[in-house]
Design an enzyme around this catalytic site. Structure first.
Site, mmCIF file in Angstrom:
data_model
loop_
_atom_site.group_PDB
_atom_site.id
_atom_site.type_symbol
_atom_site.label_atom_id
_atom_site.label_comp_id
_atom_site.label_asym_id
_atom_site.label_seq_id
_atom_site.Cartn_x
_atom_site.Cartn_y
_atom_site.Cartn_z
ATOM 1 N N LYS A 1 0.838 -1.202 0.000
ATOM 2 C CA LYS A 1 0.000 0.000 0.000
ATOM 3 C C LYS A 1 0.871 1.250 0.000
ATOM 4 O O LYS A 1 2.051 1.198 0.359
ATOM 5 C CB LYS A 1 -0.934 -0.023 1.212
ATOM 6 C CG LYS A 1 -0.245 -0.084 2.563
ATOM 7 C CD LYS A 1 -1.239 -0.469 3.655
ATOM 8 C CE LYS A 1 -0.568 -0.448 5.015
ATOM 9 N NZ LYS A 1 -1.439 -1.038 6.039
ATOM 10 N N TYR B 1 13.813 31.561 6.766
ATOM 11 C CA TYR B 1 12.552 32.179 7.210
ATOM 12 C C TYR B 1 12.539 32.369 8.720
ATOM 13 O O TYR B 1 13.001 31.498 9.467
ATOM 14 C CB TYR B 1 11.376 31.263 6.867
ATOM 15 C CG TYR B 1 10.944 31.266 5.418
ATOM 16 C CD1 TYR B 1 10.645 32.461 4.760
ATOM 17 C CD2 TYR B 1 10.794 30.073 4.734
ATOM 18 C CE1 TYR B 1 10.224 32.451 3.442
ATOM 19 C CE2 TYR B 1 10.358 30.052 3.414
ATOM 20 C CZ TYR B 1 10.081 31.250 2.767
ATOM 21 O OH TYR B 1 9.657 31.226 1.472
HETATM 22 C C1 LIG Z 1 -0.812 -1.978 6.745
HETATM 23 C C2 LIG Z 1 -1.385 -3.258 7.083
HETATM 24 C C3 LIG Z 1 -0.571 -4.385 7.207
HETATM 25 C C4 LIG Z 1 0.937 -4.327 7.138
HETATM 26 O O1 LIG Z 1 1.401 -3.811 8.345
HETATM 27 P P1 LIG Z 1 2.956 -3.765 8.721
HETATM 28 O O2 LIG Z 1 2.959 -3.475 10.158
HETATM 29 O O3 LIG Z 1 3.548 -2.680 7.925
HETATM 30 O O4 LIG Z 1 3.510 -5.073 8.399
HETATM 31 C C5 LIG Z 1 -1.188 -5.598 7.425
HETATM 32 N N1 LIG Z 1 -2.530 -5.696 7.525
HETATM 33 C C6 LIG Z 1 -3.337 -4.631 7.430
HETATM 34 C C7 LIG Z 1 -4.798 -4.813 7.561
HETATM 35 C C8 LIG Z 1 -2.799 -3.364 7.217
HETATM 36 O O5 LIG Z 1 -3.603 -2.311 7.141
#
Ligand SMILES: *Cc1c(COP(=O)(O)O)cnc(C)c1O
Length: 707
Positions: free
Chosen positions: A370, A598
């Site tokens: 993601k 700034y």
């Molecule tokens: C983001 C996510 C993961 C992965 O999580 P990590 O801690 O980065 O391994 C797994 N399951 C779900 C539902 C997530 O939203």
């Protein structure tokens, strides 16, 4: 997706170009007419459809504007026609041209024999795009197929209708208009459409197996050979570009080539195009050289010698032109001109292997990609992981899933988050698996969908974010009986698996226990809950014994911890894959007591050298990092970020870093010399965790891949 990530396709472009050269030079001509026919009139006939398919795959299927590609093709066509104009004049072709003949030459024949491909590609691309956008994918495919069938009768199957009075009249009118039917109207659209369709995945009804495709290719090639020889002996062929078996051959060939992923490294597309365009000129040059050198027998009379000379000559000229172009390369911004993200693909692969190794028997890695693979680039990461055997991926939303499918990812793609049920067609078309965020959602999706959609049911076991409550076993059981949901799995998410405190461990064990007792209850009712999964990265590391089908690893896959102080039972040799770097733009000498930036928030306490860098919070270096004491490494020394961080710029105090010049590289995350700044450190100094740092690395940063 960059065409260069499809190595199989790219390499075959070169083979296809040399097959076209074979068609025009008859390499086996000295050795037997039938052998030469088989090579050049049957097997080599895959070359041009292959180029059409590649265009369909990358342009129409890749969401690239057909307009841009049409413009490029027009320019190439105009340049090629101009290149061969002197030959045309010399050969006297031009004298007989009247207006209809000229139109036919330009629109269909390409003005010089081999150039017909270019107007065919232009007309075919334009037409196929119009068909797909106007009539939809399925109808466009049927129309393209019908056009191909009509074309067959004017090509290899001409003998079938030659003597049919009405029909042959119609076809003779077509020939008067466009010479042949192997053109942009009858020939190209089917292959462009097939390329576009393959970009969205292989058809569901065909096995997604290399062995099947290899057998299919061998079988269809043999059938095409039989078809070609039969037609030749019957004397039916007016031309020999189109066969009934050709679309089948092309499907298997292209599908097989798609399996060879990875970067081609060289500009093979441009090389093959140059070979294609230049080889007739090289044929003339070889003849001239043969005459001058007295090698006529070897280089012209002997068909293999002639073919080899033309291939070598074309390759050499094309390579020289490309090398000259690469030296100039006037319009391309270098990826490392300003600020960039470097991704070590070898680290990514090793982490994936280590996590798979750490998983219990029967549990497979589901790579969580993601937010552009936590900033690492989702498409490239996915293809790299798929190539090493990872077969399941997770994304946050529908659009991310579509992006991966279009990039050529074949495995399971699970959407972890909410997607409006109105999007069911997208989910289905791209073979995505949607998370049913609760039972009401599952019912709504079932209601909305016209055809079955793949789903994993999310169960809330205590996090209270997404999921149907584990206590509502009846509601969950009902989801499995909804006719338009194909439920292939069930999962939950753990909310304190990153802590080893007694209370948190107890809560996590309770979540796992709730989930599996629900699954057992479903099984007792005769329901197969499908693939079960509970663990993210930390769940896998801290609770490896959960009996899951998948472990959804995100942050650990990239070799970083969310926070340096997280509770972890182990860390199975994972190494960071990502670095963040920028070039120094200017180094300024300031006396003590001068303010910088700034708000005049920083004042030099000594005579200082301040470096200004073209990277800022717009790229993901948080504005608050200055107050957290964030640093970057220059020349192997840590240098503090000073003054307020701007959108596109920031300052480093490089007074103690030795001889620093504009153009030198500063490392914000990663290693330089003996110093390392971890993502965890960078995050902590910005008051956040690695996950936020990685996911907020700016779009403006090119991703540069190593290894
Ligand atoms: C983001 C996510 C993961 C992965 O999580 P990590 O801690 O980065 O391994 C797994 N399951 C779900 C539902 C997530 O939203």
């Amino acid at each position: 997706m960059n065409a260069r990530s499809y190595k199989g396709i790219e390499v075959f472009r070169v083979a296809a170009a040399f097959l076209v050269v074979a068609i025009h030079t008859s390499p086996l001509g000295s050795y037997g007419l039938t052998a030469n026919f088989i090579l050049t009139r049957v097997f080599a006939r895959v070359a041009v459809p292959f180029f059409f398919m590649a265009t369909g795959f990358f342009v129409l299927g890749g969401g690239r504007s057909a307009r841009g590609s049409l413009k490029k093709l027009l320019i190439i066509y105009a340049a090629s026609a101009a290149l061969y104009l002197p030959v045309n004049v010399y050969a006297g072709h031009l004298q007989s041209w009247d207006l209809p003949e000229l139109a036919r030459q330009v629109l269909f024949e390409g003005t010089f024999y081999h150039l017909w491909y270019l107007p065919a590609a232009i007309l075919g691309l334009w037409l196929t795009e119009k068909l797909i956008s106007g009539a939809g994918m399925r109808a466009a495919g049927l129309i393209a197929l019908a056009l191909y069938a009509l074309g067959l009768l004017g090509d290899s199957y001409w003998g079938l209708i030659e003597d049919v009075p009405g029909l042959s009249g119609v076809y003779n009118a077509i020939f008067a208009l466009m010479g042949y039917t192997r053109n942009g109207l009858f020939f190209a659209p089917l292959f462009m459409w097939m390329g576009c369709a393959l970009r969205q995945g292989r058809p569901r009804f065909l096995p997604d197996k290399a062995a099947f495709e290899a057998a299919g290719l061998a079988g269809s090639l043999l059938l095409m050979l039989a078809e070609g020889l039969t037609l030749m002996f019957l004397g039916w062929q007016r031309h020999d570009s189109m066969y009934i078996m050709l679309p089948a051959v092309m499907y298997f060939l292209f599908a097989l080539l798609l399996r060879a992923g990875g970067a081609a490294g060289l500009p093979l597309g441009a090389f093959s195009l140059l070979v294609y365009i230049l080889h007739p000129a090289v044929i003339l040059a070889v003849r001239a050289a043969a005459r001058i050198l007295g090698l006529w027998d070897i280089l012209v009379v002997n068909s293999l010698g002639h073919y080899a000379a033309v291939c070598l000559g074309s390759a050499a000229v094309s390579a020289l032109l490309l090398a000259a172009w690469a030296k100039v390369k006037p319009w391309r911004v270098s990826d490392t001109a300003r600020a960039w993200v470097e991704v070590d693909l070898d680290a990514l692969r090793r982490n994936a292997a280590a996590l798979q190794e750490a998983s219990p028997e029967g549990c497979r890695l589901m790579a969580v990609l993601k937010c552009d693979a936590y900033g690492h680039g989702a498409r490239r990461s996915a293809l790299e992981l798929e190539r090493m055997g990872v077969k399941a991926f997770a994304v946050a939303c529908c659009a991310e899933g579509v992006e991966l499918r279009r990039a050529g990812v074949r495995g399971l793609i699970l959407i972890l988050g909410y997607t409006p049920v109105s999007q069911w067609r997208v989910i289905r078309r791209y073979r995505l698996t949607q998370c049913a965020v609760d039972s009401a959602y599952a019912r709504a999706l079932n209601e909305a969908a016209g055809k079955p959609v793949d789903v994993h049911i999310k169960v809330d076991t205590g996090m209270h974010r997404l999921g149907e409550s584990w206590e509502h076993a009846d509601a969950i059981a009902e989801c499995f009986s909804l006719p338009r949901l194909r439920v292939t799995g069930m999962f939950t998410h753990l909310c304190v698996s990153d802590s080893l405190s007694e209370g948190d461990v107890a809560f996590t064990e309770l979540q796992i226990e709730r989930f599996f007792s629900l699954a057992a209850g479903l099984k007792a009712r005769g329901i197969d809950p499908g693939a079960l999964h509970t663990q993210a990265s930390y769940g896998l590391i801290n609770y490896p014994d959960a009996r899951c089908a998948y472990a959804r690893a995100g942050v650990a896959l990239y070799g970083v911890k969310s926070d340096e102080h997280d509770g972890l039972r182990s860390w199975p040799g994972l190494i960071p894959a990502l670095s963040l770097k920028a070039r120094i733009g200017l180094v300024r000498e300031l006396p003590a007591g001068e303010s910088v930036g700034y708000g005049r928030e920083f004042t030099t306490s000594r005579a200082s050298r301040i470096a200004v860098l073209p990277i800022g919070y717009g790229d993901g270096v948080f504005r608050c990092a200055m107050h957290g004491g964030a640093e970057a490494i220059v020349n192997g020394s840590r240098c503090p970020i000073v003054a307020r961080i701007c959108m596109d710029q920031l300052c480093l105090d490089v007074t103690d870093a030795g001889d620093v010049k504009p153009g030198d590289i500063a490392t914000f995350i990663g290693r330089d010399g003996g110093e390392t700044i971890s993502c965890e450190e960078f995050a902590a100094k910005s008051g956040t965790i690695s996950n936020e740092v990685l996911s907020r690395l700016g779009k403006r940063l090119p991703r540069v891949y190593k290894n």
